[in-house]
Design a protein around this motif. Sequence first.
Motif, mmCIF file in Angstrom:
data_model
loop_
_atom_site.group_PDB
_atom_site.id
_atom_site.type_symbol
_atom_site.label_atom_id
_atom_site.label_comp_id
_atom_site.label_asym_id
_atom_site.label_seq_id
_atom_site.Cartn_x
_atom_site.Cartn_y
_atom_site.Cartn_z
ATOM 1 N N ALA A 117 -11.890 -7.201 -0.541
ATOM 2 C CA ALA A 117 -11.152 -7.860 -1.623
ATOM 3 C C ALA A 117 -11.389 -9.365 -1.610
ATOM 4 O O ALA A 117 -10.475 -10.167 -1.412
ATOM 5 N N VAL A 118 -12.641 -9.737 -1.803
ATOM 6 C CA VAL A 118 -12.978 -11.143 -2.032
ATOM 7 C C VAL A 118 -13.744 -11.205 -3.345
ATOM 8 O O VAL A 118 -14.522 -10.306 -3.669
ATOM 9 N N GLU A 140 -11.959 -1.128 -8.540
ATOM 10 C CA GLU A 140 -11.869 -0.600 -7.164
ATOM 11 C C GLU A 140 -10.469 -0.043 -6.884
ATOM 12 O O GLU A 140 -10.314 1.048 -6.329
ATOM 13 N N LEU A 141 -9.452 -0.790 -7.288
ATOM 14 C CA LEU A 141 -8.074 -0.351 -7.055
ATOM 15 C C LEU A 141 -7.704 0.846 -7.918
ATOM 16 O O LEU A 141 -7.182 1.849 -7.428
ATOM 17 N N ARG A 150 -5.411 12.489 -8.666
ATOM 18 C CA ARG A 150 -6.098 13.706 -9.134
ATOM 19 C C ARG A 150 -6.302 14.708 -7.998
ATOM 20 O O ARG A 150 -6.062 15.902 -8.177
ATOM 21 N N LEU A 151 -6.727 14.221 -6.841
ATOM 22 C CA LEU A 151 -7.122 15.138 -5.762
ATOM 23 C C LEU A 151 -5.986 15.482 -4.804
ATOM 24 O O LEU A 151 -5.987 16.557 -4.202
ATOM 25 N N VAL A 152 -5.033 14.575 -4.660
ATOM 26 C CA VAL A 152 -3.934 14.840 -3.722
ATOM 27 C C VAL A 152 -2.620 15.107 -4.456
ATOM 28 O O VAL A 152 -1.768 15.835 -3.972
ATOM 29 N N GLY A 153 -2.485 14.520 -5.642
ATOM 30 C CA GLY A 153 -1.288 14.772 -6.426
ATOM 31 C C GLY A 153 -0.158 13.794 -6.207
ATOM 32 O O GLY A 153 0.977 14.069 -6.579
ATOM 33 N N VAL A 154 -0.460 12.649 -5.593
ATOM 34 C CA VAL A 154 0.582 11.629 -5.424
ATOM 35 C C VAL A 154 0.081 10.295 -5.972
ATOM 36 O O VAL A 154 -1.122 10.034 -6.036
ATOM 37 N N LYS A 155 1.020 9.455 -6.372
ATOM 38 C CA LYS A 155 0.660 8.166 -6.967
ATOM 39 C C LYS A 155 0.797 7.065 -5.916
ATOM 40 O O LYS A 155 1.901 6.801 -5.446
ATOM 41 N N PRO A 156 -0.294 6.441 -5.518
ATOM 42 C CA PRO A 156 -0.199 5.407 -4.471
ATOM 43 C C PRO A 156 0.463 4.121 -4.957
ATOM 44 O O PRO A 156 0.353 3.755 -6.127
ATOM 45 N N LYS A 157 1.136 3.449 -4.027
ATOM 46 C CA LYS A 157 1.806 2.179 -4.332
ATOM 47 C C LYS A 157 1.300 1.038 -3.441
ATOM 48 O O LYS A 157 1.606 -0.116 -3.681
ATOM 49 N N TRP A 158 0.583 1.402 -2.386
ATOM 50 C CA TRP A 158 0.094 0.399 -1.440
ATOM 51 C C TRP A 158 -1.426 0.343 -1.506
ATOM 52 O O TRP A 158 -2.085 1.352 -1.752
ATOM 53 N N TYR A 159 -1.962 -0.836 -1.221
ATOM 54 C CA TYR A 159 -3.421 -1.012 -1.189
ATOM 55 C C TYR A 159 -3.805 -1.719 0.108
ATOM 56 O O TYR A 159 -3.127 -2.645 0.553
ATOM 57 N N ARG A 160 -4.866 -1.219 0.687
ATOM 58 C CA ARG A 160 -5.461 -1.920 1.837
ATOM 59 C C ARG A 160 -6.949 -2.012 1.545
ATOM 60 O O ARG A 160 -7.629 -1.009 1.357
ATOM 61 N N ASN A 168 -7.294 -15.565 -1.904
ATOM 62 C CA ASN A 168 -6.066 -15.781 -2.677
ATOM 63 C C ASN A 168 -6.129 -15.145 -4.054
ATOM 64 O O ASN A 168 -5.146 -14.609 -4.550
ATOM 65 N N GLN A 169 -7.315 -15.204 -4.681
ATOM 66 C CA GLN A 169 -7.448 -14.635 -6.018
ATOM 67 C C GLN A 169 -7.240 -13.116 -5.988
ATOM 68 O O GLN A 169 -6.590 -12.538 -6.858
ATOM 69 N N SER A 170 -7.778 -12.480 -4.964
ATOM 70 C CA SER A 170 -7.626 -11.022 -4.889
ATOM 71 C C SER A 170 -6.182 -10.641 -4.571
ATOM 72 O O SER A 170 -5.663 -9.658 -5.107
ATOM 73 N N ILE A 171 -5.514 -11.415 -3.724
ATOM 74 C CA ILE A 171 -4.111 -11.118 -3.396
ATOM 75 C C ILE A 171 -3.267 -11.155 -4.670
ATOM 76 O O ILE A 171 -2.453 -10.272 -4.935
ATOM 77 N N GLU A 172 -3.517 -12.166 -5.485
ATOM 78 C CA GLU A 172 -2.769 -12.293 -6.734
ATOM 79 C C GLU A 172 -3.052 -11.113 -7.661
ATOM 80 O O GLU A 172 -2.150 -10.537 -8.262
ATOM 81 N N LYS A 173 -4.329 -10.734 -7.761
ATOM 82 C CA LYS A 173 -4.715 -9.640 -8.657
ATOM 83 C C LYS A 173 -4.118 -8.318 -8.204
ATOM 84 O O LYS A 173 -3.641 -7.516 -9.009
ATOM 85 N N ILE A 174 -4.147 -8.062 -6.905
ATOM 86 C CA ILE A 174 -3.611 -6.799 -6.364
ATOM 87 C C ILE A 174 -2.117 -6.700 -6.676
ATOM 88 O O ILE A 174 -1.635 -5.653 -7.116
ATOM 89 N N LYS A 175 -1.396 -7.786 -6.489
ATOM 90 C CA LYS A 175 0.041 -7.770 -6.784
ATOM 91 C C LYS A 175 0.288 -7.597 -8.280
ATOM 92 O O LYS A 175 1.197 -6.876 -8.690
ATOM 93 N N GLN A 176 -0.552 -8.249 -9.081
ATOM 94 C CA GLN A 176 -0.429 -8.139 -10.539
ATOM 95 C C GLN A 176 -0.612 -6.682 -10.998
ATOM 96 O O GLN A 176 0.020 -6.236 -11.947
ATOM 97 N N LEU A 177 -1.449 -5.954 -10.317
ATOM 98 C CA LEU A 177 -1.693 -4.550 -10.662
ATOM 99 C C LEU A 177 -0.596 -3.623 -10.136
ATOM 100 O O LEU A 177 -0.647 -2.407 -10.339
ATOM 101 N N GLY A 178 0.388 -4.195 -9.448
ATOM 102 C CA GLY A 178 1.542 -3.417 -9.025
ATOM 103 C C GLY A 178 1.448 -2.801 -7.637
ATOM 104 O O GLY A 178 2.268 -1.947 -7.288
#
Length: 252
Positions: A117-118, A140-141, A150-160, A168-178
């Motif tokens: 995430a750079v 990517e996210l 689709r494959l597991v049937g759950v909606k993820p909320k966390w990203y690593r 910093n730009q990616s941190i902001e974008k990831i949070k913006q995407l929820g």
Amino acid sequence: MQAVFLGLFLLAPLCVLANPATTKSSAQSSPLKQTREIHSQIAPSLKLQQKQAALTLDACSGTFDKDLIQFLIQRRIRATLFVTKRWLVSNPNAVAILQSNLDLFQIENHGENHIPAVIGIGKKVYGIAGHPDSSHLQRELLEGARAIERLVGVKPKWYRAATAIYDNQSIEKIKQLGFNIAGFSVNADAGATLSQAQIERRLARVKNADVIIAHMNQPKRATGKALTVGLWLLLKQDFQFVRLDEVTLVEK
Ligand SMILES: [Zn+2]
């Protein structure tokens, strides 16, 4: 109080060979300027009756450490698993096991193709190219998240992210995407590169509120065996393993 050994834990790169990831919170300088790992721990709780630790395991690419997962199932150890789309697609047998054990395992987003995430043309982390612009990070996210749904049937909320390095730009974008960014405080296997003894030593130093990162996609390396030994010893010390959806993480 964990700052000293934490620093030692985090010197080694995360999942450079096959991939890895990150989290939230304070930081240690990474090999790239203006990028960082995010270091997190479980927020204190007055209701806490016993020591807690969160086990997080990444599946970047490669295969499936079935023995490790079976150990977690047998011992009823709860864990948060960060998986990529490409790992899910190439490991259908593993997906079936995870789907049958969603009471234990929280499935979260490690991206579509395990890209750090750079953001910026030519930017790399440990030799792995990042994203030329934020729209590529968004893909990517979101494609990683769609594959889990689709494959597991759950909606993820966390990203690593791969390599656990962010700018910093990616941190902001990831949070913006929820998405919450999944940090860690104990880098147990340095991208599945450490020996069994090294990993066991790191696990022996786990303290209350730590967030452990290791890998579940490298069955030929020492991680799986070391985790079965180290986690068993933590259970004997009365540790309770929690998933990220059961706690709040705070930056260290
Ligand atoms: Zn990874």
